[in-house]
Scaffold this active site. Structure first.
Site, mmCIF file in Angstrom:
data_model
loop_
_atom_site.group_PDB
_atom_site.id
_atom_site.type_symbol
_atom_site.label_atom_id
_atom_site.label_comp_id
_atom_site.label_asym_id
_atom_site.label_seq_id
_atom_site.Cartn_x
_atom_site.Cartn_y
_atom_site.Cartn_z
ATOM 1 N N ASP A 32 4.644 -32.172 -19.741
ATOM 2 C CA ASP A 32 3.855 -31.404 -18.779
ATOM 3 C C ASP A 32 3.250 -32.308 -17.715
ATOM 4 O O ASP A 32 2.241 -32.975 -17.954
ATOM 5 C CB ASP A 32 2.739 -30.651 -19.537
ATOM 6 N N ASP A 217 4.500 -29.419 -11.252
ATOM 7 C CA ASP A 217 4.022 -29.136 -12.600
ATOM 8 C C ASP A 217 5.140 -28.659 -13.519
ATOM 9 O O ASP A 217 5.466 -27.459 -13.550
ATOM 10 C CB ASP A 217 2.904 -28.083 -12.535
HETATM 11 C C1 483 Z 1 -4.464 -26.056 -11.368
HETATM 12 C C2 483 Z 1 -3.185 -26.004 -12.220
HETATM 13 C C3 483 Z 1 -3.072 -24.657 -12.938
HETATM 14 C C4 483 Z 1 -1.827 -24.613 -13.797
HETATM 15 C C5 483 Z 1 -1.822 -25.784 -14.764
HETATM 16 N N1 483 Z 1 -0.579 -25.779 -15.492
HETATM 17 C C6 483 Z 1 -0.541 -25.367 -16.743
HETATM 18 O O1 483 Z 1 -1.523 -24.970 -17.327
HETATM 19 C C7 483 Z 1 0.837 -25.432 -17.362
HETATM 20 N N2 483 Z 1 0.748 -25.200 -18.789
HETATM 21 C C8 483 Z 1 0.763 -26.139 -19.746
HETATM 22 C C9 483 Z 1 0.687 -25.490 -20.941
HETATM 23 N N3 483 Z 1 0.635 -24.165 -20.698
HETATM 24 C C10 483 Z 1 0.676 -23.999 -19.366
HETATM 25 C C11 483 Z 1 -1.946 -27.126 -14.052
HETATM 26 C C12 483 Z 1 -3.197 -27.144 -13.214
#
Ligand code: 483
Length: 329
Positions: A32, A217
């Site tokens: 991630d 991401d």
């Molecule tokens: C501001 C952003 C918002 C989105 C975030 N991405 C995640 O949460 C990806 N994720 C990992 C595990 N489950 C989901 C990164 C920061």
């Protein structure tokens, strides 16, 4: 040395799993680039949460050491989360090895993680300033490995419904077309963040998104963009509707989806293939499909997730804080 591991998509490309060896135990985990904790399902978790998962056993690792008094607690953009204790162990990702990596042992995980039995934890690859370990923040695997890598880079080669790869310490130029376009990253937020102020739908005109910012991401399934981009895009898709019940834009699965080009730091227009924006059917008959491109808040941080990675090979340079991109070969 370098490291290379497969990145295998779950059904529907919801996330990508890669083998990580912790204290001699190999566990499939989700890499991630949007977070900075390495946490794992383990034998300390309640049996009900462990069920169906590969669970790291700190007691059978001869190299695991508890980090006395340390704990972590993380929550993700989708509302999921995990919390627990911390130790250190030898972590080997495809040959790239860190001997004293902080390994976070979840004692609580949210239901979405329990239900996803293919995934047994996350490897955070954003900047270490986002690591949640207390009282003393710890470094990510990449931060710990970077000095020993031939070049201070890891790359993501994620594919639609096919096995790709993550590589540490090497850029495999057979995996992309042409040369990488490099963009400076603003690491202030702790994310791999860059400006993204222009976009184009299909063969249409280039449009502006003044002040647009985005992060790369790998941990986010979809592509979350400014409403102005999302509206401009789906205005070109017959039958696209904002489907409150389903929670986003849907369209007829037979719809012709245009490509979407987005600016990466003013240096490069990354083209996301229209096919990849047809994410998944929402009905059993496969008549209505859910969009891989969805709206975030106006003026907010855009999240270029796996939908973008399926079209673009991405190199993350932690030596000079930059991102390189090129279409997959
Ligand atoms: C501001 C952003 C918002 C989105 C975030 N991405 C995640 O949460 C990806 N994720 C990992 C595990 N489950 C989901 C990164 C920061």
């Amino acid at each position: 040395g370098t490291g290379v591991v497969t990145a295998t998509p779950e059904q529907g490309d919801v996330e990508y799993l890669s083998p990580v060896t912790i204290g001699g135990q190999t566990i499939n985990m989700d890499f991630d680039s949007g977070s900075s904790d390495l946490w794992v399902f383990n034998t300390e978790l309640a049996a009900g949460s462990q069920a169906g998962h590969s669970n790291f056993n700190p007691e059978t690792s001869t190299t695991f050491q508890l980090l006395q008094g340390a704990s972590f607690e993380i929550s993700y953009g989708d509302g999921s989360g995990a919390a627990g204790n911390v130790g250190t162990d030898t972590v080997n990702i495809g040959g790239a090895t860190v001997t004293n990596q902080a390994v976070e042992l979840a004692t609580a995980v949210s239901s979405s993680f329990v239900q996803d039995t293919q995934s047994n934890g996350l490897v955070g690859l954003a900047f270490s300033k986002l690591n949640t370990i207390k009282p003393v923040q710890q470094k990510t695997f990449f931060d710990n490995a970077i000095a020993t890598l031939p070049i201070p880079v890891f790359t993501a080669d994620l594919r639609h419904a096919a096995v790709g790869a993550y590589e540490f310490g090497n850029i495999d130029s057979t995996k992309f077309n042409g040369s990488l376009s490099w963009t400076d990253v603003n690491a202030t937020s702790g994310f791999w963040q860059f400006s993204s102020q222009q976009f184009a739908v299909g063969t249409g005109p280039t449009m502006n998104l003044a002040g647009g910012q985005a992060i790369a991401d790998t941990g986010t399934t979809l592509m979350i963009a400014d409403p102005s981009i999302v509206n401009a895009y789906y205005s070109q898709v017959q039958g696209a509707v904002n489907n409150e019940t389903v929670g986003g834009v849907t369209f007829p699965c037979a719809a012709q989806l245009p490509d979407l080009a987005v600016d990466i730091g003013g240096n490069y227009m990354a083209t996301v293939r229209g096919d990849d924006i047809n994410f998944s059917p929402v009905d059993a008959a496969g008549t209505t499909c859910f969009g891989g491109l969805q709206a975030g808040t106006a003026g907010g941080l855009q999240i270029y997730g796996d939908i973008m990675f399926k079209s673009q090979f991405v190199a993350f340079n932690g030596g000079n804080n930059s991102i390189g991109m090129a279409p997959h070969q």
